[in-house]
Write an enzyme that holds these catalytic residues in place. Structure first.
Site, PDB file in Angstrom:
ATOM      1  N   GLU A  29      56.868  51.471  32.857  1.00 31.25           N
ATOM      2  CA  GLU A  29      55.540  51.927  33.294  1.00 31.25           C
ATOM      3  C   GLU A  29      54.443  51.157  32.567  1.00 31.25           C
ATOM      4  O   GLU A  29      53.460  50.748  33.184  1.00 31.25           O
ATOM      5  CB  GLU A  29      55.369  53.431  33.064  1.00 31.25           C
ATOM      6  CG  GLU A  29      56.079  54.282  34.082  1.00 31.25           C
ATOM      7  CD  GLU A  29      55.725  55.752  33.971  1.00 31.25           C
ATOM      8  OE1 GLU A  29      54.783  56.120  33.218  1.00 31.25           O
ATOM      9  OE2 GLU A  29      56.394  56.559  34.647  1.00 31.25           O
ATOM     10  N   ASP A  68      54.192  58.585  39.994  1.00 33.20           N
ATOM     11  CA  ASP A  68      53.917  57.668  38.883  1.00 33.20           C
ATOM     12  C   ASP A  68      52.630  56.878  39.106  1.00 33.20           C
ATOM     13  O   ASP A  68      51.768  56.829  38.228  1.00 33.20           O
ATOM     14  CB  ASP A  68      55.073  56.685  38.678  1.00 33.20           C
ATOM     15  CG  ASP A  68      56.303  57.335  38.062  1.00 33.20           C
ATOM     16  OD1 ASP A  68      56.189  58.440  37.506  1.00 33.20           O
ATOM     17  OD2 ASP A  68      57.383  56.724  38.137  1.00 33.20           O
ATOM     18  N   LYS A  84      61.739  53.988  38.646  1.00 35.22           N
ATOM     19  CA  LYS A  84      62.993  54.651  38.289  1.00 35.22           C
ATOM     20  C   LYS A  84      64.075  53.629  37.963  1.00 35.22           C
ATOM     21  O   LYS A  84      64.100  52.542  38.533  1.00 35.22           O
ATOM     22  CB  LYS A  84      63.521  55.468  39.472  1.00 35.22           C
ATOM     23  CG  LYS A  84      62.905  56.818  39.642  1.00 35.22           C
ATOM     24  CD  LYS A  84      63.461  57.790  38.635  1.00 35.22           C
ATOM     25  CE  LYS A  84      62.922  59.174  38.862  1.00 35.22           C
ATOM     26  NZ  LYS A  84      62.233  59.731  37.731  1.00 35.22           N
TER      27      LYS A  84
END
Length: 150
Positions: A29, A68, A84
């Site tokens: 991320e 996200d 993911k």
């Protein structure tokens, strides 16, 4: 322990939401936040700004899914992005030897798969209604964008 922390964008005008409250929950991320912030083709983005209601079959109740990433590119196309591990984007494989530890791990993987598919069905449905594209980004896609970590 998960790799997480606070992150501050350099291009604050592109960020939708409070730029002081951006939390990355993995090094993937964090990399993608940096990529969004630097990429001139991305005109707007937000982290966990899209909240999608869904029914969790594994728990038998309604839940909320915090996507996200929401982003918009220079063509005006919007995207929901979920980051993911590739392993969690595929149904779990039953272990060859059903030891107690293997059974427990397999049951946890089935639970995770069930929750994820419920979330993704809800995200895909909402995305289609709003003309948004829903994408799941794994380590393979991140490497294609230049991610060098593990």
């Amino acid at each position: 322990m998960a790799y997480s922390g606070k992150w501050v964008p350099k291009n604050i005008s592109k960020y939708r939401g409070d730029p002081k409250k951006i939390t990355y929950r993995s090094n993937w991320e964090k990399f993608f936040f940096e990529w969004l912030d630097k990429n001139p083709e991305i005109i707007a983005w937000g982290s966990e700004t899209a909240v999608i209601p869904y029914f969790c079959n594994a728990e038998g109740k309604k839940r909320r899914y915090f996507m996200d990433i929401w982003m918009k590119d220079s063509s005006g196309q919007e995207f929901f992005i979920e980051i993911k591990p590739k392993k969690e984007t595929q149904p779990p494989v039953k272990p060859a030897h059903l030891t107690t530890a293997a059974k427990k791990r397999f049951m946890n993987e089935i639970y995770t798969w069930s929750v994820n598919t419920d979330k993704w069905k809800a995200a895909q449905s909402l995305a289609e209604k709003r003309g948004i594209k829903f994408r799941i980004l794994t380590e393979d896609g991140l490497r294609a964008l230049g991610f060098k970590g593990a």
